[in-house]
Write a protein that holds these residues in place. Structure first.
Motif, PDB file in Angstrom:
ATOM      1  N   GLU A  43       0.857  -1.196   0.000  1.00 38.45           N
ATOM      2  CA  GLU A  43       0.000   0.000   0.000  1.00 38.45           C
ATOM      3  C   GLU A  43       0.886   1.237   0.000  1.00 38.45           C
ATOM      4  O   GLU A  43       1.709   1.408   0.901  1.00 38.45           O
ATOM      5  N   LEU A  44       0.700   2.078  -0.997  1.00 35.24           N
ATOM      6  CA  LEU A  44       1.562   3.258  -1.134  1.00 35.24           C
ATOM      7  C   LEU A  44       0.737   4.527  -1.035  1.00 35.24           C
ATOM      8  O   LEU A  44      -0.362   4.622  -1.592  1.00 35.24           O
ATOM      9  N   GLU A  45       1.273   5.488  -0.319  1.00 37.81           N
ATOM     10  CA  GLU A  45       0.674   6.822  -0.270  1.00 37.81           C
ATOM     11  C   GLU A  45       1.449   7.668  -1.275  1.00 37.81           C
ATOM     12  O   GLU A  45       2.671   7.824  -1.156  1.00 37.81           O
ATOM     13  N   ALA A  47       2.034  11.215  -3.543  1.00 38.47           N
ATOM     14  CA  ALA A  47       1.838  12.658  -3.418  1.00 38.47           C
ATOM     15  C   ALA A  47       0.657  13.111  -4.265  1.00 38.47           C
ATOM     16  O   ALA A  47       0.451  12.609  -5.371  1.00 38.47           O
TER      17      ALA A  47
ATOM     18  N   VAL B  21      11.225  -0.449   1.734  1.00 36.56           N
ATOM     19  CA  VAL B  21      10.746  -0.327   0.347  1.00 36.56           C
ATOM     20  C   VAL B  21      10.646   1.149  -0.030  1.00 36.56           C
ATOM     21  O   VAL B  21      11.063   1.567  -1.111  1.00 36.56           O
ATOM     22  N   ALA B  24      14.057   2.531  -0.654  1.00 37.75           N
ATOM     23  CA  ALA B  24      14.613   1.979  -1.897  1.00 37.75           C
ATOM     24  C   ALA B  24      13.979   2.664  -3.109  1.00 37.75           C
ATOM     25  O   ALA B  24      14.654   2.978  -4.091  1.00 37.75           O
ATOM     26  N   LEU B  25      12.646   2.909  -3.033  1.00 41.17           N
ATOM     27  CA  LEU B  25      11.962   3.594  -4.141  1.00 41.17           C
ATOM     28  C   LEU B  25      12.498   5.019  -4.283  1.00 41.17           C
ATOM     29  O   LEU B  25      12.742   5.490  -5.398  1.00 41.17           O
ATOM     30  N   GLN B  28      15.727   5.104  -6.015  1.00 40.17           N
ATOM     31  CA  GLN B  28      15.616   4.845  -7.454  1.00 40.17           C
ATOM     32  C   GLN B  28      14.908   5.985  -8.183  1.00 40.17           C
ATOM     33  O   GLN B  28      14.568   5.861  -9.350  1.00 40.17           O
ATOM     34  N   PHE B  30      11.893   7.488  -7.421  1.00 37.36           N
ATOM     35  CA  PHE B  30      10.428   7.595  -7.352  1.00 37.36           C
ATOM     36  C   PHE B  30      10.073   8.563  -6.221  1.00 37.36           C
ATOM     37  O   PHE B  30       9.823   8.165  -5.085  1.00 37.36           O
ATOM     38  N   HIS B  32       7.535  10.550  -5.771  1.00 41.29           N
ATOM     39  CA  HIS B  32       6.138  10.833  -5.418  1.00 41.29           C
ATOM     40  C   HIS B  32       5.632   9.978  -4.256  1.00 41.29           C
ATOM     41  O   HIS B  32       4.529  10.188  -3.787  1.00 41.29           O
ATOM     42  N   VAL B  33       6.434   8.991  -3.836  1.00 42.11           N
ATOM     43  CA  VAL B  33       5.967   8.071  -2.797  1.00 42.11           C
ATOM     44  C   VAL B  33       6.153   8.683  -1.413  1.00 42.11           C
ATOM     45  O   VAL B  33       7.260   9.075  -1.042  1.00 42.11           O
ATOM     46  N   ARG B  34       5.054   8.803  -0.664  1.00 43.21           N
ATOM     47  CA  ARG B  34       5.117   9.387   0.680  1.00 43.21           C
ATOM     48  C   ARG B  34       5.363   8.316   1.739  1.00 43.21           C
ATOM     49  O   ARG B  34       6.114   8.529   2.679  1.00 43.21           O
ATOM     50  N   SER B  35       4.688   7.175   1.614  1.00 40.03           N
ATOM     51  CA  SER B  35       4.900   6.096   2.588  1.00 40.03           C
ATOM     52  C   SER B  35       4.451   4.764   1.993  1.00 40.03           C
ATOM     53  O   SER B  35       3.672   4.744   1.037  1.00 40.03           O
ATOM     54  N   VAL B  36       4.960   3.698   2.561  1.00 44.31           N
ATOM     55  CA  VAL B  36       4.659   2.362   2.061  1.00 44.31           C
ATOM     56  C   VAL B  36       4.368   1.443   3.258  1.00 44.31           C
ATOM     57  O   VAL B  36       5.055   1.515   4.282  1.00 44.31           O
TER      58      VAL B  36
END
Lengths: 80, 80
Positions: A43-45, A47, B21, B24-25, B28, B30, B32-36
């Motif tokens: 599950e990713l949040e 932006a 994760v 790591a994102l 690389q 990415f 835009h990812v706030r949390s996983v």
């Protein structure tokens, strides 16, 4: 924006973890279970302010690069 | 009958795998990812001839006993 990437072993790939769960359930008396497969749910949040198409494309890249093993696993992307 | 039990860490429980994760994102590119958060998806093939209510009750028992850790995880049952 929230996204869910579900990662499953390909159908033709053996799943020892699923088999172990299946046997453990049988031992505990759950006799209705025929087979078990275990996968991951990531599950990713994401932006806000990026479009659903961009998010979907980015998530596919993330899945290919890092979340799934393309040799043994399939994935599915869902935007919420 | 097919059933899916999705097991997730409770919201207040730290998720080191998800954090790894996420980092790591970010490494690389990415951005835009706030949390996983990472969870499990357990797909079960259930014998035909039992009702949906019985199946649901059995699956809840399986989840409590074996598929999830009730101290740290929540689960969701879906019958297909």
């Amino acid at each position: 924006m929230k996204a869910i990437v579900t990662v499953r072993l390909k159908r033709e790939v053996l799943d020892p973890q699923g088999d172990a769960v299946s046997r453990a359930l049988a031992r505990q008396g759950f006799s209705h279970v025929r087979s078990v497969r275990v996968g991951k749910v990531v599950e990713l949040e994401i932006a806000d302010g990026i479009s659903a198409e961009t998010a979907h494309a980015e998530l596919a890249k993330m899945a290919d690069a890092l979340l799934a093993n393309p040799v043994t696993e399939d994935y599915e992307i869902e935007l919420l």
